[in-house]
Design a protein around this motif. Structure first.
Motif, PDB file in Angstrom:
ATOM      1  N   ARG A  16       0.636  -1.134  -0.260  1.00 45.92           N
ATOM      2  CA  ARG A  16       0.102  -0.003  -0.124  1.00 45.92           C
ATOM      3  C   ARG A  16       0.808   1.239  -0.161  1.00 45.92           C
ATOM      4  O   ARG A  16       0.349   2.511   0.041  1.00 45.92           O
ATOM      5  CB  ARG A  16      -0.877   0.004   1.318  1.00 45.92           C
ATOM      6  CG  ARG A  16      -1.894  -1.136   1.232  1.00 45.92           C
ATOM      7  CD  ARG A  16      -2.738  -1.125   2.538  1.00 45.92           C
ATOM      8  NE  ARG A  16      -3.804   0.132   2.420  1.00 45.92           N
ATOM      9  CZ  ARG A  16      -4.311   0.550   3.564  1.00 45.92           C
ATOM     10  NH1 ARG A  16      -4.093  -0.142   4.867  1.00 45.92           N
ATOM     11  NH2 ARG A  16      -4.812   1.567   3.456  1.00 45.92           N
ATOM     12  N   TRP A  17       2.158   0.949   0.056  1.00 46.46           N
ATOM     13  CA  TRP A  17       3.075   2.220   0.130  1.00 46.46           C
ATOM     14  C   TRP A  17       3.111   2.992  -1.304  1.00 46.46           C
ATOM     15  O   TRP A  17       2.900   2.091  -2.011  1.00 46.46           O
ATOM     16  CB  TRP A  17       4.476   1.925   0.406  1.00 46.46           C
ATOM     17  CG  TRP A  17       4.877   1.553   1.924  1.00 46.46           C
ATOM     18  CD1 TRP A  17       3.558   1.539   3.072  1.00 46.46           C
ATOM     19  CD2 TRP A  17       5.764   1.135   2.539  1.00 46.46           C
ATOM     20  NE1 TRP A  17       4.095   1.240   4.074  1.00 46.46           N
ATOM     21  CE2 TRP A  17       5.450   0.793   3.920  1.00 46.46           C
ATOM     22  CE3 TRP A  17       7.248   0.795   2.190  1.00 46.46           C
ATOM     23  CZ2 TRP A  17       6.456   0.476   4.958  1.00 46.46           C
ATOM     24  CZ3 TRP A  17       7.856   0.421   3.060  1.00 46.46           C
ATOM     25  CH2 TRP A  17       7.642   0.344   4.048  1.00 46.46           C
ATOM     26  N   ASP A  18       3.210   4.220  -1.309  1.00 47.82           N
ATOM     27  CA  ASP A  18       2.967   4.906  -2.638  1.00 47.82           C
ATOM     28  C   ASP A  18       4.537   4.996  -3.198  1.00 47.82           C
ATOM     29  O   ASP A  18       5.340   5.695  -2.718  1.00 47.82           O
ATOM     30  CB  ASP A  18       2.919   6.510  -2.477  1.00 47.82           C
ATOM     31  CG  ASP A  18       2.610   7.300  -3.766  1.00 47.82           C
ATOM     32  OD1 ASP A  18       3.428   6.732  -4.604  1.00 47.82           O
ATOM     33  OD2 ASP A  18       1.645   8.208  -3.726  1.00 47.82           O
ATOM     34  N   THR A  19       4.793   3.976  -4.107  1.00 49.90           N
ATOM     35  CA  THR A  19       6.159   3.927  -4.636  1.00 49.90           C
ATOM     36  C   THR A  19       6.731   4.878  -5.564  1.00 49.90           C
ATOM     37  O   THR A  19       7.760   5.240  -5.681  1.00 49.90           O
ATOM     38  CB  THR A  19       6.099   2.533  -5.795  1.00 49.90           C
ATOM     39  OG1 THR A  19       5.029   2.644  -6.792  1.00 49.90           O
ATOM     40  CG2 THR A  19       5.940   1.287  -4.995  1.00 49.90           C
ATOM     41  N   ARG A  20       5.718   5.770  -6.192  1.00 50.12           N
ATOM     42  CA  ARG A  20       6.180   6.945  -6.953  1.00 50.12           C
ATOM     43  C   ARG A  20       6.649   8.051  -6.111  1.00 50.12           C
ATOM     44  O   ARG A  20       7.727   8.694  -6.263  1.00 50.12           O
ATOM     45  CB  ARG A  20       5.016   7.365  -7.676  1.00 50.12           C
ATOM     46  CG  ARG A  20       4.591   6.636  -8.949  1.00 50.12           C
ATOM     47  CD  ARG A  20       3.761   7.205  -9.925  1.00 50.12           C
ATOM     48  NE  ARG A  20       2.345   7.452  -9.152  1.00 50.12           N
ATOM     49  CZ  ARG A  20       1.213   7.789  -9.736  1.00 50.12           C
ATOM     50  NH1 ARG A  20       1.026   8.538 -10.642  1.00 50.12           N
ATOM     51  NH2 ARG A  20       0.114   8.069  -8.857  1.00 50.12           N
ATOM     52  N   GLU A  21       6.034   8.238  -4.994  1.00 53.03           N
ATOM     53  CA  GLU A  21       6.315   9.168  -3.933  1.00 53.03           C
ATOM     54  C   GLU A  21       7.797   8.843  -3.187  1.00 53.03           C
ATOM     55  O   GLU A  21       8.718   9.646  -3.145  1.00 53.03           O
ATOM     56  CB  GLU A  21       5.333   9.187  -2.651  1.00 53.03           C
ATOM     57  CG  GLU A  21       5.281  10.811  -2.064  1.00 53.03           C
ATOM     58  CD  GLU A  21       4.326  10.957  -1.300  1.00 53.03           C
ATOM     59  OE1 GLU A  21       3.875  12.353  -1.066  1.00 53.03           O
ATOM     60  OE2 GLU A  21       3.777   9.859  -0.805  1.00 53.03           O
TER      61      GLU A  21
END
Length: 400
Positions: free
Chosen positions: A249-254
């Motif tokens: 669920r972590w934002d990989t782009r961020e």
């Protein structure tokens, strides 16, 4: 900002103009309070006029209208004084100053320095930064901090009055600006304004205004921490610790952006607190699972972090406690607990010290001791969500 009539105004684009126009007015020597009031009047005029008659240069338009409001206010005040003056002496008319319309990073940095003036209390610095640099309304800021709009209006007014008569043409302390932005970020998410997202937006502006690597370090730290936000709470709104989060669920782009920003900061080879904390966050974010975390490298960064201060136990307790956890993972839980023993005299009354000991006891397999330590931490915690989390940790350890 379009120059064709649209029937409406892009309020986001309008808000983005506020910092540079206000900075231009204050840099020119206008009183901060008067300049901010005049600009607010200009913004209201823009909302009335622009839908049918959009200007070619919106920034210049706002600066010109705000300048006229300032001149009108000065003339009105001069007329009032003249009526009260028994000699009826008329003041010389003031020439209309040319508005500053160029948008520069220097102006943005200058406005940050004004809002974070050392004469202001931290709460006032935060409020004024969100209002003047962020362009948020008083109501939005009040909602974010769960206080009445009238109370926030008084706080902002007091801050502007405190700046009255102060010299605002000298360089400020960038470290104070960074601290204020991080305070905005850590305040969290409330009301109609996501303060974490707002802090990131302001940090982006700051990195465009200065080459200081710590500014980029702070932006990277915010991005790398913010990327984990979707996994920090469960379906019932309860805290989920980093080792138990669903990393999918972590934002990989961020995360990728945070790593790029961090790398550009570290390339300057002048590491500071925010860069080091961002490097630690990046190592956590890079691990596909908790067991794959590169704890030896994290410990090395913590060694650098605690080395930044002469007395890290008192000046940076979070760093020494974080280092104790890293020691526990690298050298064994017993070694980590010995590190906390050395901190007992100074930090023994703090809930985080007990929470770290609970974690290390659990890492060591001593669940009864872990449960007792978590319970001690819960008794000392002041944040309701954190206290509830520690109570659950204590219960889980005791009944596992």
């Amino acid at each position: 900002m379009t120059s064709q009539p649209t029937g409406r105004v892009d309020e986001g684009a309008l808000r983005a103009l506020v910092p540079r126009v206000l900075a231009g007015l204050v840099r020119r020597g206008e009183d901060f309070d008067a300049a901010e009031d005049a600009l607010q009047e200009a913004l209201l005029e823009a909302l009335r006029v622009w839908p049918g008659h959009p200007p070619r240069d919106p920034g210049a338009w706002l600066a010109t209208v705000a300048t006229r409001r300032l001149i009108d206010a000065r003339r009105s005040e001069a007329a009032r004084r003249a009526r009260e003056d028994t000699l009826h002496e008329q003041p010389e008319p003031e020439p209309e100053p040319a508005p500053t319309t160029g948008e520069t990073g220097d102006d943005t940095l200058f406005l940050f320095f004004c809002c974070c003036h050392p004469d202001l209390a931290p709460a006032a610095q935060v409020a004024l930064t969100l209002r003047a640099v962020g362009g948020l309304s008083t109501r939005e800021i009040a909602d974010a901090f769960y206080i009445p709009e009238a109370t926030m209006a008084q706080r902002i007014s007091r801050a502007k009055r405190a700046l009255r008569g102060r010299r605002l043409d000298e360089p400020g302390d960038l470290a104070v600006v960074l601290r204020v932005l991080y305070l905005v970020y850590t305040t969290g998410h409330a009301g109609r304004v996501d303060l974490a997202a707002e802090a990131i937006r302001l940090a982006r502006q700051l990195t465009l205004a200065t080459e200081e690597p710590e500014a980029r370090g702070l932006l990277a730290l915010m991005l790398l921490n913010h990327a984990r936000l979707p996994a920090r709470l469960d379906g019932q709104g309860r805290i989920v610790t980093l080792d138990r989060q669903d990393r999918g669920r972590w934002d990989t782009r961020e995360i990728a952006e945070g790593v790029r920003v961090l790398q550009s900061a570290l390339a300057v080879r002048r590491p500071g607190r925010y860069q080091i904390e961002a490097a630690i966050a990046a190592l956590h974010d890079d691990a596909a699972s908790a067991p794959e975390t590169d704890w030896p490298q994290i410990l090395a960064w913590y060694d650098d972090l605690v080395g930044l201060t002469d007395d890290p136990v008192r000046q940076d307790p979070a760093a020494v406690l974080g280092r104790a956890v890293a020691v526990g993972h690298v050298l064994g839980a017993a070694a980590g607990l010995r590190e906390t023993d050395r901190l007992r005299e100074v930090l023994g009354d703090r809930h985080r010290w007990h929470a770290v000991r609970g974690y290390l006891h659990e890492l060591d397999g001593d669940l009864p001791a872990a449960g007792a330590a978590y319970a001690q931490a819960a008794r000392r915690a002041t944040d309701v969500a954190e206290r509830d989390h520690l109570v659950r940790q204590a219960t889980r350890a005791r009944w596992t």
